[in-house]
Scaffold this motif. Structure first.
Motif, mmCIF file in Angstrom:
data_model
loop_
_atom_site.group_PDB
_atom_site.id
_atom_site.type_symbol
_atom_site.label_atom_id
_atom_site.label_comp_id
_atom_site.label_asym_id
_atom_site.label_seq_id
_atom_site.Cartn_x
_atom_site.Cartn_y
_atom_site.Cartn_z
ATOM 1 N N UNK A 104 0.823 -1.216 0.000
ATOM 2 C CA UNK A 104 0.000 0.000 0.000
ATOM 3 C C UNK A 104 0.858 1.269 0.000
ATOM 4 N N UNK A 105 0.470 2.226 -0.815
ATOM 5 C CA UNK A 105 1.267 3.451 -0.974
ATOM 6 C C UNK A 105 1.436 4.193 0.348
ATOM 7 N N UNK A 106 0.420 4.110 1.228
ATOM 8 C CA UNK A 106 0.514 4.872 2.493
ATOM 9 C C UNK A 106 1.605 4.345 3.433
ATOM 10 N N UNK A 126 12.886 1.581 4.975
ATOM 11 C CA UNK A 126 12.416 2.864 5.498
ATOM 12 C C UNK A 126 10.924 2.881 5.217
ATOM 13 N N UNK A 127 10.101 3.205 6.225
ATOM 14 C CA UNK A 127 8.655 3.215 5.989
ATOM 15 C C UNK A 127 7.961 4.001 7.081
ATOM 16 N N UNK A 128 6.686 4.189 6.920
ATOM 17 C CA UNK A 128 5.886 4.930 7.895
ATOM 18 C C UNK A 128 5.631 4.050 9.121
ATOM 19 N N UNK A 133 0.508 -2.696 10.160
ATOM 20 C CA UNK A 133 0.453 -3.796 9.187
ATOM 21 C C UNK A 133 1.751 -3.872 8.390
ATOM 22 N N UNK A 134 2.379 -2.729 8.195
ATOM 23 C CA UNK A 134 3.624 -2.689 7.424
ATOM 24 C C UNK A 134 4.701 -3.484 8.148
ATOM 25 N N UNK A 135 4.791 -3.318 9.445
ATOM 26 C CA UNK A 135 5.810 -4.028 10.220
ATOM 27 C C UNK A 135 5.634 -5.546 10.096
ATOM 28 N N UNK A 137 4.137 -7.280 7.779
ATOM 29 C CA UNK A 137 4.454 -7.725 6.418
ATOM 30 C C UNK A 137 5.969 -7.778 6.203
ATOM 31 N N UNK A 138 6.661 -6.795 6.767
ATOM 32 C CA UNK A 138 8.118 -6.761 6.618
ATOM 33 C C UNK A 138 8.798 -7.937 7.292
ATOM 34 N N UNK A 139 8.309 -8.278 8.487
ATOM 35 C CA UNK A 139 8.901 -9.412 9.196
ATOM 36 C C UNK A 139 8.769 -10.685 8.375
ATOM 37 N N UNK A 140 7.587 -10.861 7.772
ATOM 38 C CA UNK A 140 7.372 -12.031 6.908
ATOM 39 C C UNK A 140 8.320 -12.014 5.712
ATOM 40 N N UNK A 141 8.399 -10.855 5.092
ATOM 41 C CA UNK A 141 9.237 -10.729 3.896
ATOM 42 C C UNK A 141 10.710 -10.982 4.226
ATOM 43 N N UNK A 142 11.164 -10.425 5.355
ATOM 44 C CA UNK A 142 12.566 -10.618 5.758
ATOM 45 C C UNK A 142 12.908 -12.093 5.909
ATOM 46 N N UNK A 143 12.009 -12.833 6.590
ATOM 47 C CA UNK A 143 12.279 -14.251 6.829
ATOM 48 C C UNK A 143 12.193 -15.043 5.525
ATOM 49 N N UNK A 144 11.229 -14.700 4.696
ATOM 50 C CA UNK A 144 11.090 -15.388 3.406
ATOM 51 C C UNK A 144 12.371 -15.206 2.564
#
Ligand SMILES: [Zn+2]
Length: 206
Positions: A104-106, A126-128, A133-135, A137-144
């Protein structure tokens, strides 16, 4: 036919002599260096290369600095993003950038850092921070991405595995395994240095 010293070649390429030596080793081009019989590649000051090879190395350096990828994904990378990984992980990096584009752009998500640590790929963003929800998603992405990188040779992108080494643990294919040599007992058993941490400490040290 023109020859230039390794020192001059490094200067013209804008890298240090040790970096250039390391690059030649990685891409199996040490035999293209001409030197006195018996000279040691790593310490000799008299080695020369064909001047025309400079173009090849310029091209390799651009590839290793991800020049085109930085242009193509400028919208999802912070300016001067640190991309301290070898070219074999380029496709993983592209995957990360594509994933950010779908966020999401926000969230204002940007990749700040991609580097190798203990043989796997770690990411910084770097993010808002007001977007919980961003955090997640990032944790999932990092581990993946971390797990993905443990199966891909960092040097060439072919299938690889974690190499357990005292000086430098890396994920490499069989062809590039020598870059992590010598390996320690436990090499070939440890697939993930993070989850096999207990196993690591149980291994014999000598
Ligand atoms: Zn490889």
């Amino acid at each position: 036919m023109a020859f230039i010293s390794l020192q001059e070649a490094a200067g013209r390429l804008g890298v240090s002599l040790s970096y250039l030596r390391d690059l030649l080793d990685r891409v199996d081009r040490i035999p293209t260096v001409l030197d006195a019989e018996g000279a040691d590649f790593w310490t000799s000051t008299t080695g020369v290369i064909h001047e025309r090879d400079l173009r090849t190395y310029e091209h390799m350096l651009r590839h290793r600095r991800f020049v085109r990828l930085r242009e193509r994904y400028a919208d999802v990378l912070v300016e001067d993003a640190v991309l301290a990984i070898r070219p074999g992980w380029k496709s993983i990096l592209e995957h990360v950038c594509d994933r950010i584009r779908w966020m999401p752009a926000q969230w204002s998500m940007r990749l700040r850092k991609a580097k190798e640590q203990s043989g796997y790929l770690v990411l910084g963003f770097e993010y808002d921070r007001d977007q919980p929800a961003a955090y997640n998603e990032l944790e999932r992405l990092r581990e993946e991405i971390r797990l993905m990188s443990l199966a891909v040779c960092e040097e060439c992108g072919r299938h690889g595995r974690f190499r357990y080494s005292p000086s430098r643990s890396l994920t490499l294919c069989d062809k590039h395994a020598r870059l992590a040599e010598p390996v320690l007992p436990g090499d070939g058993v440890i697939a993930d240095p993070a989850s096999d941490g207990a196993l690591l400490s149980e291994l014999p040290h000598d």
